[in-house]
Design a protein around this motif. Structure first.
Motif, short mmCIF file in Angstrom:
data_model
loop_
_atom_site.label_atom_id
_atom_site.label_comp_id
_atom_site.label_asym_id
_atom_site.label_seq_id
_atom_site.Cartn_x
_atom_site.Cartn_y
_atom_site.Cartn_z
N PHE A 83 4.38 -8.78 -2.88
CA PHE A 83 5.00 -8.11 -3.74
C PHE A 83 5.16 -8.48 -5.33
O PHE A 83 5.34 -9.66 -5.54
CB PHE A 83 6.30 -7.95 -3.17
CG PHE A 83 6.29 -7.45 -1.68
CD1 PHE A 83 5.50 -6.54 -1.27
CD2 PHE A 83 7.09 -8.00 -0.38
CE1 PHE A 83 5.62 -6.08 -0.01
CE2 PHE A 83 7.12 -7.74 0.61
CZ PHE A 83 5.92 -6.51 1.19
N THR A 84 5.34 -7.52 -5.99
CA THR A 84 5.65 -7.65 -7.44
C THR A 84 6.70 -6.94 -7.71
O THR A 84 7.14 -5.86 -6.86
CB THR A 84 4.63 -7.53 -8.31
OG1 THR A 84 4.08 -6.02 -8.16
CG2 THR A 84 3.53 -8.41 -8.12
N PRO A 85 7.53 -7.21 -8.56
CA PRO A 85 9.00 -6.48 -8.74
C PRO A 85 8.47 -5.06 -8.90
O PRO A 85 7.54 -4.60 -9.64
CB PRO A 85 9.39 -7.00 -10.17
CG PRO A 85 8.96 -8.35 -10.19
CD PRO A 85 7.81 -8.38 -9.29
N GLY A 86 9.28 -4.06 -8.52
CA GLY A 86 9.11 -2.79 -8.68
C GLY A 86 8.35 -1.97 -7.28
O GLY A 86 8.34 -0.73 -7.18
N ASP A 87 7.91 -2.98 -6.40
CA ASP A 87 7.15 -2.34 -5.33
C ASP A 87 8.06 -1.66 -4.48
O ASP A 87 9.36 -2.29 -4.13
CB ASP A 87 6.40 -3.56 -4.41
CG ASP A 87 5.20 -3.78 -5.10
OD1 ASP A 87 4.78 -3.48 -6.00
OD2 ASP A 87 4.63 -4.93 -4.48
N ARG A 88 7.78 -0.65 -3.69
CA ARG A 88 8.71 -0.27 -2.75
C ARG A 88 7.90 -0.12 -1.31
O ARG A 88 6.88 0.13 -1.12
CB ARG A 88 8.68 1.44 -3.20
CG ARG A 88 9.39 1.71 -4.39
CD ARG A 88 9.98 2.95 -4.83
NE ARG A 88 10.58 2.99 -5.86
CZ ARG A 88 11.03 4.29 -6.53
NH1 ARG A 88 10.74 5.32 -5.99
NH2 ARG A 88 12.14 3.82 -7.47
N ILE A 89 8.92 -0.46 -0.34
CA ILE A 89 8.66 -0.69 0.75
C ILE A 89 9.15 0.40 1.81
O ILE A 89 10.45 0.68 1.76
CB ILE A 89 8.91 -2.05 1.61
CG1 ILE A 89 8.53 -3.28 0.44
CG2 ILE A 89 8.42 -2.07 2.92
CD1 ILE A 89 9.10 -4.58 0.84
N PRO A 90 8.51 1.40 2.47
CA PRO A 90 9.18 2.45 3.31
C PRO A 90 10.09 1.77 4.42
O PRO A 90 9.55 0.67 4.82
CB PRO A 90 8.12 3.22 3.86
CG PRO A 90 6.93 2.24 3.74
CD PRO A 90 7.06 1.41 2.57
N LYS A 91 11.09 2.33 4.63
CA LYS A 91 12.09 1.92 5.76
C LYS A 91 11.33 2.11 6.77
O LYS A 91 10.95 3.46 6.89
CB LYS A 91 13.52 2.33 5.54
CG LYS A 91 14.14 1.70 4.31
CD LYS A 91 15.67 2.41 4.26
CE LYS A 91 16.28 2.11 2.98
NZ LYS A 91 17.62 2.82 3.00
N GLY A 98 15.21 -3.37 4.92
CA GLY A 98 14.37 -4.66 4.90
C GLY A 98 14.37 -5.51 6.04
O GLY A 98 13.45 -6.09 6.17
#
Lengths: 437, 518
Positions: A83-91, A98
């Motif tokens: 991950f890098t800042p700004g990545d989005r992970i679907p719930k 998370g």
């Protein structure tokens, strides 16, 4: 230097009081579960431990808890790989975001079972049968034992010391180890005394010294080899021996024609379970024979007995004939105590009831220790039938048997609480049977 | 027992007995006191069986506890997990008391006994004795005596008033146990007989010197020119002042002010409150406490090995157990269940040692005072005494450690169907990660902040609670309502809870027990 304390020998079950409180708390729920089990399980299984799911109702402990589905949160998680800042992970499924493994405790608490002891199961089972306390107690009691002498042991209570055996061991050991006898020492002492009394002669001083040395050696040896040593001690050993019990066979007879519904079968089952418990108290080995009948009777296994239905008319006498056949074949009355319990809704084909009573009056009642007949009726019918002797043709026919045989019991039941009185007589008889032994 | 000169080993093999235990204890004590300069309560070490360990678990780790069904429930739960092999039991349990009681399990091998002696009897013990939270907020000398009193008192109440009545009070008190601690002001000490006596004397003196004349003095001038509305406001302010409102400790408020409780019921509330307060520092110092104990046992066991007092086999067993304890699975590992306080705490302590002895240029930027000072012992002793988890992480979590754990910050907003990675372990993210991690360990901020704000004792006696909502985190509704019912049971009249947004002051919800069906 710290203070070491060994607590291992402290009384166990410190939490027993808490457990009891918890069970009481979860009582309703547990009762429901146990009832379900008894309905679904085997008759003989009632008398054992049962695993039950953790009851949730009545035992939750509410506190103010943050709701998972609201507000903003920040989680710190270890082990970032890509991950890098700004990545989005679907719930996952719109759930807890998370922290995927937050489920933890809440779920685990729901799906585990805990084990009720046999006593606790029976308590719950007895609850609405309205048994007198005395009887509950005697049902819960396990097999009684009588201590019997069984040889000797090297450990035991001081009261059980076997003196003869102990002294025999002590004697043998003393001989084997050459423990000086008191007589020898006394003789030696006497010799010393005489030597000391006589005026000193040449060589007597040396002799005296030898004798003193010898006396000392003997006494030391005597001290070292005790008269009775712990290894000599023997105790009487007792072995608990179960009191002799005979065998019993229990016949369960039931009408399975379509008029017997779920409720009727459930009541019948409780009745059979209770009889089984009573019998189990008194006999080492119990066989259960299930005979179901419509217009013909057949011996079946327990599952079929309670759960499969069969269509057809109702001829009760076929069941009695089947029972008689099985007794002759497998359970000779001189070796077996025969108990029979019959449950029915009272329907019978015209003219057959007389045949039933003559079968019972004839060979069967002579063979049986006890015969119980329960007629399962609708709760609304209790008011009509409760007191009268009138009733179905089977009931009327059995009335005559009831008058002739003291070990015949009959009753109508509509509720679980009605079941117990059927057994009252069985228990009233118990003292006499015990005397006979 | 004296050491045999032939072998310097304290023990060999896995069996233990009291002689090896005390010989080992002495060796550990020497290292702990002389090399680490720990300061501990006298130790009392008790050997218990697994069953007794389960007992201790279910009664929240206290050797003495009153009886309640919820402990039975917990016992059944723990027992089940243990029997299924889903969870091992702790090797030890330690109690913050004077003398400090450590429980060791009889099943442990001698190597593990040595490990846990170092861990509990010195690591935890030092922390309990020196950390400011424990020093200020708990009373190690009195706790065992108090628990004994509590147990006897509850039993006596059960005899006198029936188990059901006592259970009712305890149920309700347990429901708001989290709201039964003083977070910001120092709790009143467990008052001894003498102090109570003094309070009574003071009251008597006040009664004797009461002078009716004071009542006749005219009240202050601004009382006359007010209209009705502000008079009500002033009344409210006055009565809040009389009751010391707002009050964060619900149990304390109910104990002192509930109109329906009998004296024995008040005493039971007090017992629950005292226990809640006793455990509050432990919740705030989980990472530090475990970190301190783990660091201490790691140091001591290594020293013992260096001195040749334990052999390689023992050391391997110790290391195996140690690395299990400080294992931190990654977030996507099925074994992950949050950050392991042992792992984080131990890493923090070790990092301090590293920074003090072998600093990098980065460390010199971040920790100018500490880097290269070489005196890690003093730094640790000072940190253990003067920090709790939140402040400790904020102070000492280094970039190197953030990289080592590969920590990243995930923002989760209700309503969005995604979470966003806000910061990771890079130059721009260190500060944010550190602050967020510290905030996650701030117990006060993570427990719902619920306070008593108003009550009209002369009117309908309606008790008003306020929930100060932080970051929009509401309460689970079902549990909230059930808990409110418990508060109502203790208060005796209607209770309402208003959710007030802490930032904006806007009321988000309002719930009264009058709305709840029984």
């Amino acid at each position: 230097m710290p203070n070491f304390i060994d607590r291992r020998l402290n009384p166990k079950d410190k939490s027993l009081g808490n457990r009891r409180r918890f069970l009481r708390r979860a009582h309703e729920e547990l009762k429901r579960v146990v009832k379900e089990r008894i309905r679904a399980g085997k008759i003989a299984d009632v008398d054992a431990e049962q695993g039950v799911p953790m009851p949730a109702r009545g035992t939750d402990e509410p506190t103010f808890q943050p709701a998972r589905t609201s507000g903003q949160r920040q989680y710190i998680l270890p082990g970032n790989k890509e991950f890098t800042p700004g990545d989005r992970i679907p719930k996952p499924g719109g759930g807890a975001g998370g922290a995927g493994s937050r489920a933890g405790r809440g779920q685990a608490e729901d799906d585990f079972q805990f084990v009720l002891s046999r006593e606790e199961v029976l308590d719950l089972f007895f609850e609405d049968l309205e048994l007198p306390d005395m009887i509950k107690l005697s049902l819960k009691e396990t097999v009684s034992y009588k201590p019997r002498r069984a040889g000797f042991a090297t450990s035991g209570a001081p009261t059980n010391i076997n003196v003869g055996r102990t002294m025999r061991n002590s004697y043998g050991r003393r001989i084997a180890l050459h423990r000086p006898r008191r007589g020898d020492i006394e003789a030696l002492a006497k010799e010393i005394a005489t030597l000391e009394a006589t005026p000193p002669a040449p060589g007597s001083g040396q002799r005296l010294e030898e004798l003193h040395g010898e006396l000392e050696r003997l006494e030391r040896r005597r001290r070292r080899i005790p008269y009775v040593d712990p290894v000599d001690i023997r105790y009487n050993r007792f072995e608990p021996q179960p009191l002799p019990n005979a065998n019993a066979v229990m016949f369960c007879l039931m009408d399975v024609s379509s008029s017997m519904g779920e409720r009727e079968k459930d009541l019948a089952k409780r009745f059979f379970v209770l009889l089984h418990l009573f019998l189990k108290r008194r006999y080492d080995r119990i066989d259960i024979v299930f005979i179901r009948h419509t217009d013909e009777a057949r011996e079946v296994d327990e599952d079929t007995f309670f759960y499969s239905t069969q269509s057809g008319g109702t001829v009760v006498s076929t069941a009695l004939e089947e029972m008689q056949r099985i007794i002759e074949e497998r359970y000779p009355a001189r070796d077996w105590n025969i108990y029979a319990a019959q449950a029915s809704d009272g329907d019978n084909i015209a003219g057959d009831s007389e045949r039933c009573s003559s079968l019972l009056n004839g060979p069967l009642m002579r063979l049986c220790q006890y015969y119980a007949y329960v007629e399962i009726i609708d709760e609304r019918e209790t008011e009509i039938f409760g007191a009268t002797d009138n009733g179905t043709s089977l009931w009327r026919a059995y009335r005559t048997v009831n008058e002739a045989w003291p070990n015949f019991q009959m009753t109508r039941i509509a509720r679980p609480a009605d079941i117990y009185p059927v057994f009252r007589k069985l228990f009233a008889r118990q003292p006499t049977t015990q005397q006979r032994k | 027992m004296t050491k045999r000169p032939a072998s310097p080993l304290l023990f060999s093999g896995s069996d233990w007995n009291f002689a090896t235990l005390s010989r080992t204890y002495e060796a550990i004590e020497t290292i702990a006191l002389e090399e680490l300069q720990l300061d501990v309560y006298p130790n009392q070490i008790e050997i218990i069986s697994s069953e007794q360990m389960l007992d201790a678990y279910s009664s929240v780790g206290m050797p003495l506890m009153y009886q309640h069904w919820s402990f039975g429930k917990r016992f059944v739960f723990e027992d089940h997990l243990y029997r299924k092999g889903l969870r091992g039991l702790a090797y030890e349990l330690v109690i913050n008391s004077n003398p400090c009681i450590s429980y060791l399990m009889e099943e442990n091998t001698m190597a593990i006994q040595a490990l846990v002696t170092a861990h509990a009897a010195f690591g935890h013990n030092h922390f309990f004795k020196n950390n400011y939270l424990f020093r200020q907020w708990t009373d190690a000398n009195a706790i065992l005596g108090y628990m004994e009193f509590a147990k006897k008192y509850v039993t006596k109440c059960e005899e006198r008033h029936g188990t059901a009545a006592v259970e009712e009070i305890l149920d309700s008190a347990h429901a708001i146990m989290d709201q039964g601690v003083f977070r910001y002001r120092r709790p009143p000490r467990l008052s001894s007989e003498k102090e109570r006596e003094r309070a009574r004397e003071r009251l008597e003196y006040e009664e004797q010197t009461y002078n009716d004349l004071w009542r006749t003095l005219p009240s202050s001038t601004d009382a006359s020119d007010e209209d009705g509305a502000s008079k009500a406001e002033r009344d409210a302010a006055e009565r809040k002042k009389a009751l010391n409102l707002p009050e964060e400790n619900l149990l304390y408020f109910l104990e002192k002010n509930s109109l329906i409780l009998e004296p024995w019921q008040r005493e039971i509330l007090r017992i629950v409150r005292v226990i809640a307060q006793y455990f509050y520092p432990q919740r705030q110092t989980k990472v530090m406490n475990e970190g301190c104990a783990t660091f201490v046992h790691y140091f001591i066991m290594n020293r013992l090995y260096d001195q040749g007092k334990i052999n390689e086999g023992t050391m391997l067993e110790v290391l195996q157990s140690h690395s299990n304890v400080v294992f931190q699975p990654d977030f996507d590992d099925p074994r992950f269940s949050g950050i392991n306080p042992y792992a984080l705490g131990f890493a923090l302590m070790q990092d301090i040692e590293r920074i003090a002895t072998e600093p990098t240029a980065e460390d010199r930027d971040w920790f100018p005072d500490l880097a290269g000072s070489g005196d890690w012992r003093a730094t640790l002793i000072d940190a253990w005494a003067n920090h709790r988890d939140e402040s400790f992480i904020l102070q000492y979590l280094s970039p190197a450690l953030i990289r080592k754990f590969r920590l990243f910050l995930l923002s989760d907003r209700a309503g969005d169907n995604f979470c966003e990675v806000t910061s990771i372990h890079n130059e721009r993210g260190y500060e944010a990660v550190r602050t967020a991690l510290a905030r996650n360990y701030e117990t006060g901020a993570n427990l719902p902040d619920i306070q008593v704000v108003d009550v009209d004792l002369l009117g309908n006696r309606h008790l008003r609670l306020a929930h100060y909502i932080k970051n929009g985190v509401l309460l689970e509704e079902e549990k909230r309502d059930a808990t409110l019912r418990h508060v109502r049971r203790l208060w005796g009249y209607d209770v309402s809870l208003a959710g007030v947004d802490a930032a904006t002051g806007e009321t988000r919800y309002e719930r009264s027990t009058a709305q709840l069906s029984e």
